[in-house]
Design an enzyme around this catalytic site. Structure first.
Site, mmCIF file in Angstrom:
data_model
loop_
_atom_site.group_PDB
_atom_site.id
_atom_site.type_symbol
_atom_site.label_atom_id
_atom_site.label_comp_id
_atom_site.label_asym_id
_atom_site.label_seq_id
_atom_site.Cartn_x
_atom_site.Cartn_y
_atom_site.Cartn_z
ATOM 1 C CE1 TYR A 159 -4.341 -2.290 4.641
ATOM 2 C CE2 TYR A 159 -3.022 -0.163 4.225
ATOM 3 C CZ TYR A 159 -3.929 -1.268 3.893
ATOM 4 O OH TYR A 159 -3.992 -1.524 2.347
ATOM 5 C CB SER A 191 -0.896 0.085 1.224
ATOM 6 O OG SER A 191 -1.594 1.225 1.151
#
Length: 254
Positions: free
Chosen positions: A160, A145
């Site tokens: 995350y 990401s």
């Protein structure tokens, strides 16, 4: 080495109707790949596989597996080995978000995110890599990401971002170890993509807000990521490995 005429790609996290995994499985099946579908729910995984086989005329099997459990992963891959053509590629897409502020992150939340987003990628990759090494050909693509590179700043926060940074490190190291077997390992780093992992369907106002940080005039779609995965698992991309491809509308540069 050339790919076999009949080849299979395993796609994890491929059940959610609006998810990158589901779209990727369809995108690859449409282009002739046989598909192994892995998701937590077995019945849903089987149903998606049946839909792919019917719609695109490919071979497809679904198996319910928890990517955090190596035994569960092993059972799924063993099923695909027995029922599908040679496994050539893996797309590790299963993942979870975590919008919890850092000072509120509990040990259980940290473990939940790390176990799925990082341990899960390792568990599936290692099991599939044994097949790829035996055949001396293969492609692995992991989903990281832009949050890993920018330290958050989209929807999810620290657990995350840390887990997705770990995916980049895992990708590079495994690429180094498996290169001699004609196996490439790469990561894709998506920016804002209109999926439920962004907290649900994005409103037009939220899309406009996110677009202000991009160099493009729109946020991403699952098709953008599926196309990048298709490129990286291709027979012609065997000289690309250990890389992180940003598919983020220019967010990392902003």
């Amino acid at each position: 080495m050339d790919f076999p005429t009949e080849r299979t790609v395993i796609v994890t996290g491929a059940v959610s109707p609006r998810g990158i995994g589901r779209y990727t499985a369809s995108y690859l099946a449409e282009r002739g790949w046989n598909i192994g579908v892995i998701d937590v729910d077995h019945d849903s995984s089987v149903a998606v596989a049946e839909e792919l086989a019917t719609t695109y005329g490919v071979k497809a099997l679904g198996y319910g597996a928890n990517v955090t459990d190596p035994e569960s992963v092993d059972a799924a891959i063993t099923s695909f080995e027995a029922g599908l053509p040679q496994i050539v590629a893996l797309a590790n897409i299963a993942g979870v978000s975590s919008p919890v502020p850092y000072l509120e992150v509990t040990p259980s939340e940290w473990s939940r995110v790390m176990s799925i987003n990082l341990d899960g990628v390792h568990n599936v990759s290692q099991r599939v890599a044994r097949i790829l090494v035996a055949n001396r050909i293969g492609r692995i693509v992991n989903i990281s990401s832009v949050s890993a590179q920018r330290g958050g700043g989209t929807f999810s926060k620290t657990p995350y971002s840390a887990s997705k940074a770990g995916v980049i490190g895992l990708t590079r190291s495994v690429a180094r170890e498996l290169g001699e077997f004609n196996i490439t390992v790469n990561a894709i780093s998506p920016g804002p993509i209109d999926t439920d992992i962004m907290g649900g369907t994005l409103s037009d106002a939220r899309k406009d807000e996110l677009t202000q940080d991009l160099l493009t005039s729109r946020i991403g779609t699952p098709r953008d990521i599926a196309a990048a995965i298709h490129f990286l698992i291709g027979e012609e991309t065997g000289y690309i490995t250990g890389q992180t491809l940003n598919v983020d509308g220019g967010l990392y540069l902003h």
